[in-house]
Enzyme design. Structure first.
Site, PDB file in Angstrom:
ATOM      1  N   SER A   4       0.803  -1.221   0.000  1.00 18.13           N
ATOM      2  CA  SER A   4       0.000   0.000   0.000  1.00 18.13           C
ATOM      3  C   SER A   4       0.838   1.274   0.000  1.00 18.13           C
ATOM      4  CB  SER A   4      -0.944  -0.043   1.186  1.00 18.13           C
ATOM      5  OG  SER A   4      -1.858   1.002   1.100  1.00 18.13           O
ATOM      6  N   HIS A   5       0.685   2.071   1.052  1.00 13.22           N
ATOM      7  CA  HIS A   5       1.344   3.380   1.121  1.00 13.22           C
ATOM      8  C   HIS A   5       2.784   3.275   1.606  1.00 13.22           C
ATOM      9  CE1 HIS A   5      -0.343   2.236   4.901  1.00 13.22           C
ATOM     10  NE2 HIS A   5       0.515   3.025   5.507  1.00 13.22           N
ATOM     11  N   ASP A  37      -2.493   6.485  -3.359  1.00 13.55           N
ATOM     12  CA  ASP A  37      -1.316   5.844  -2.758  1.00 13.55           C
ATOM     13  C   ASP A  37      -0.734   4.750  -3.655  1.00 13.55           C
ATOM     14  OD1 ASP A  37      -3.402   4.048  -2.464  1.00 13.55           O
ATOM     15  OD2 ASP A  37      -2.579   3.196  -0.624  1.00 13.55           O
ATOM     16  N   ASP A  90      -1.123   1.527  -4.055  1.00 17.83           N
ATOM     17  CA  ASP A  90      -1.992   0.575  -4.752  1.00 17.83           C
ATOM     18  C   ASP A  90      -3.343   1.166  -5.142  1.00 17.83           C
ATOM     19  OD1 ASP A  90      -2.637   0.712  -2.039  1.00 17.83           O
ATOM     20  OD2 ASP A  90      -3.511  -1.284  -2.025  1.00 17.83           O
ATOM     21  N   ASP A 144      -5.833   2.657  -3.414  1.00 21.77           N
ATOM     22  CA  ASP A 144      -7.081   2.597  -2.644  1.00 21.77           C
ATOM     23  C   ASP A 144      -7.268   3.793  -1.709  1.00 21.77           C
ATOM     24  OD1 ASP A 144      -5.158   1.779  -0.859  1.00 21.77           O
ATOM     25  OD2 ASP A 144      -6.124  -0.126  -0.332  1.00 21.77           O
ATOM     26  N   ARG A 145      -6.188   4.524  -1.421  1.00 24.36           N
ATOM     27  CA  ARG A 145      -6.341   5.704  -0.558  1.00 24.36           C
ATOM     28  C   ARG A 145      -6.524   6.971  -1.397  1.00 24.36           C
ATOM     29  NH1 ARG A 145      -2.568   5.477   4.730  1.00 24.36           N
ATOM     30  NH2 ARG A 145      -2.990   3.310   5.293  1.00 24.36           N
ATOM     31  N   LYS A 162     -11.473   0.062  -0.313  1.00 22.38           N
ATOM     32  CA  LYS A 162     -11.568   1.502  -0.483  1.00 22.38           C
ATOM     33  C   LYS A 162     -11.025   1.854  -1.864  1.00 22.38           C
ATOM     34  CE  LYS A 162      -7.404   2.187   2.356  1.00 22.38           C
ATOM     35  NZ  LYS A 162      -7.087   0.875   2.913  1.00 22.38           N
TER      36      LYS A 162
HETATM   37  C1  G16 Z   1      -4.751  -0.296   5.690  1.00 25.12           C
HETATM   38  C2  G16 Z   1      -6.134  -0.814   5.927  1.00 25.12           C
HETATM   39  C3  G16 Z   1      -7.006   0.272   6.476  1.00 25.12           C
HETATM   40  C4  G16 Z   1      -6.382   0.874   7.714  1.00 25.12           C
HETATM   41  C5  G16 Z   1      -4.994   1.364   7.398  1.00 25.12           C
HETATM   42  C6  G16 Z   1      -4.231   1.847   8.618  1.00 25.12           C
HETATM   43  O1  G16 Z   1      -4.767   0.610   4.644  1.00 25.12           O
HETATM   44  O2  G16 Z   1      -6.685  -1.306   4.738  1.00 25.12           O
HETATM   45  O3  G16 Z   1      -8.245  -0.280   6.747  1.00 25.12           O
HETATM   46  O4  G16 Z   1      -7.157   1.929   8.190  1.00 25.12           O
HETATM   47  O5  G16 Z   1      -4.231   0.315   6.840  1.00 25.12           O
HETATM   48  O6  G16 Z   1      -4.048   0.782   9.472  1.00 25.12           O
HETATM   49  P1  G16 Z   1      -3.081   0.884  10.710  1.00 25.12           P
HETATM   50  O7  G16 Z   1      -3.553   2.078  11.493  1.00 25.12           O
HETATM   51  O8  G16 Z   1      -3.231  -0.401  11.431  1.00 25.12           O
HETATM   52  O9  G16 Z   1      -1.687   1.135  10.186  1.00 25.12           O
HETATM   53  P2  G16 Z   1      -3.810   0.404   3.398  1.00 25.12           P
HETATM   54  O10 G16 Z   1      -4.122   1.547   2.484  1.00 25.12           O
HETATM   55  O11 G16 Z   1      -2.429   0.487   3.992  1.00 25.12           O
HETATM   56  O12 G16 Z   1      -4.138  -0.934   2.860  1.00 25.12           O
END
Ligand code: G16
Length: 542
Positions: free
Chosen positions: A113-114, A277, A279, A281-282, A376
């Site tokens: 992801s990010h 981000d 991938d 989704d953000r 998302k």
């Molecule tokens: C992921 C999850 C989200 C979550 C975020 C932050 O996002 O898919 O549901 O809110 O991580 O999680 P944490 O606070 O545990 O780091 P992504 O975009 O990284 O897949």
């Protein structure tokens, strides 16, 4: 085609966090690490025999090699069909859509992801279910159990296949279909939004800038914003996907999308700015001189989604993760629709979406989405905002000002303390957890605690209970703070402190940092953050 059983043994800690299994890239590249996890997913989900899967990733370092390994394991385990994005690339929302559209049994999404990419950065793998959403807690537990008793990996002895050309290839009995990663997603957006109205807005002189952060959304944004809606080619910045995201941190927030923020706050700002981000989704939404917090974005969308054709029927209900501000709750209350509060993690929205209890959902961590997929969706949020702007004729700043006048403003900020010593972070949390009952009535830095608890969630659809999902502190005067440890980091612990203060009248255009400073001081006094971690300020404020 020969199939080998490669002997192996369990590798400790192969348990998905908030979103998939994220590790340092080198750990993923170590002998049998990826292979073990993929085999455990297959074993934990009842085998792959005859099944259909979607496969793709955000194109980060090791994506291409990992795709080939997964294909060989799927072939070794008798999978029937695999749908792969061209070049092994698919955004997470596009993958979720494809799983649903093709009726696949599941999907393997390669992304951290990010988190940054590169051999010395991060890699990840997430398994999504037939509904297109991340594996539930129950399925995750079954995969962990399989990873703990793994003895062999079934792998086909086949050469790498080229994924550059669209079309069908076979590996033994398995059929691999290479598809354009953008086409199906584009068609879905066309169904949900009035892209002609957005195109007319742009033709009328409305200017925008989308920062793809050298990550997966570049080609999607170009197809939608430039080719379909007529925005100028330079509207998409950093639009070429790179395996290390150009050395950047592909996290769409004011800190990591600093260039875009600088532009939007400066004299030459376009009308609208957005970012996504690694991938896809953000999302981050910014107007000229006006940053929109993800929590406010969710609330605004909940209020105005009916302006987009795919949501004209209204909303069944909404949901937000617990640390997300209660701004959307106020919209839901006014509209008389249900509002659910779930733990952090998109997987917790899946049952509510599948059961038709909610239409929209979102998180403070820059995630917004709807029942169109089970992830998302960054570009979906961008198009939703553009559609709302096109129909309402209002700027981002005007929309937010109207929103706050109507519903009040939930001032909000998240403070992240990154790479904290894991033992220090764990004891900070457990000591605070033990003191929760004694806190109500006590004052800290001038603020009195009215209620304190450890959030637990009982899923209203399947009854499963998830406990210890974050420590909540409520204060006199409508302030709330939440403390939890991130489940997506790959080194040390990240302590997240979420701060919120509701203001319903008076000046609704104050600086969020100023409004939240007394609350931040109170949280530091309660949780002894500076004293225990030695940090006097957070690393990131979003
Ligand atoms: C992921 C999850 C989200 C979550 C975020 C932050 O996002 O898919 O549901 O809110 O991580 O999680 P944490 O606070 O545990 O780091 P992504 O975009 O990284 O897949």
């Amino acid at each position: 085609m020969l199939i080998h059983d490669i002997p192996t043994a369990p590798i400790a800690g192969q348990k998905a966090g908030t979103s998939g299994l994220r590790r340092k890239t080198r750990e993923y590249m170590a002998p049998l690490f990826l292979e073990n996890y993929v085999q455990a997913i297959i074993d934990g989900t009842g085998g792959a025999q005859g099944k259909t899967y979607v496969l793709g990733g955000d194109g980060r370092y090791f994506n291409a090699e990992a795709i080939q390994i997964i294909l060989r394991i799927l072939a070794g385990n008798g999978a029937g069909r695999v749908i792969v994005g061209q070049g092994g690339v698919l955004s997470t929302p596009a993958a979720s859509h494809l799983i649903r559209k093709t009726g696949a049994d599941g999907g393997f999404i390669l992304s951290a992801s990010h988190n940054p990419g590169g051999i010395d950065a991060d890699f990840g793998l997430k398994y999504n279910m037939a509904n297109g959403g991340p594996a539930t807690e129950t399925m995750t537990a079954a995969i962990v159990a399989a990873s703990e008793k793994i003895t062999r990996i079934r792998m086909a002895d086949s050469a790498d296949i080229t994924l550059d050309a669209l079309g069908e290839v076979t590996i033994g009995a398995i059929q691999v279909r290479v598809i354009d990663p953008v086409d199906d997603y584009l068609a879905l957006m066309e169904e949900l939004f009035d892209l002609d109205a957005i195109a007319a807005l742009v033709a009328g002189g409305f200017t925008l800038r989308f920062d793809a952060m050298h990550a997966v959304t570049g080609p999607y944004a170009r197809a939608l914003l430039v080719d379909r809606c007529g925005a100028s080619p330079d509207s998409v910045m950093n639009g070429t996907p790179l395996p290390d995201f150009g050395g950047g941190h592909p996290d769409p927030n004011p800190v990591w999308a600093a260039d875009l923020m600088g532009l939007m706050m400066g004299p030459d700002a376009p009308d609208f700015g957005a970012a996504s981000d690694g991938d896809g989704d953000r999302n981050m939404i910014v107007g000229r001189g006006c940053y929109v917090t993800p929590s406010d974005s969710l609330a605004l969308i909940a209020d105005r989604a009916h302006l987009a054709k795919g949501y004209a029927r209204g909303l069944a209900g909404v949901a937000r993760s617990m640390p997300t501000s209660a701004a959307v709750d106020r919209v839901a209350a006014a509209k008389g629709i249900a509002c659910f509060e779930t733990p952090t993690g998109w997987k917790f929205f899946g049952n509510l979406l599948d059961a038709g209890r909610i239409t929209l959902c979102g998180e403070e961590s820059a995630g917004t989405g709807s029942d169109h997929i089970r992830e998302k969706d960054g570009l979906w949020a961008v198009l939703m905002w553009l559609n709302i702007i096109a129909v309402s004729g209002q700027s981002v700043a005007a929309l937010m000002a109207t929103h706050w006048r109507t519903y009040g403003r939930n001032y909000y900020s998240r403070h992240d303390y990154e790479d904290v010593d894991s033992a220090v972070a764990a004891s900070l949390m457990s000591d605070l957890r033990e003191r929760l009952e004694s806190l109500p009535g006590q004052g800290f830095a001038g603020l009195t605690v009215t209620k304190a608890d450890d959030f637990a969630y009982a899923d209203p659809v399947d009854g499963s209970v998830s406990s210890s999902q974050g420590l909540r502190l409520f204060f006199e005067g409508g302030a709330r703070a939440v403390l939890r440890l991130s489940g997506t980091g790959t080194s040390g612990a990240t302590l997240r402190v979420y701060l919120e203060q509701l203001v319903t009248d008076g000046d609704l255009h104050q600086d969020a940092g100023d409004v939240l400073a007394p609350l931040a001081a109170a949280v530091d006094a309660v949780a002894e953050i500076a004293a225990r971690t030695g940090r006097t300020a957070p690393d990131v404020r979003t």
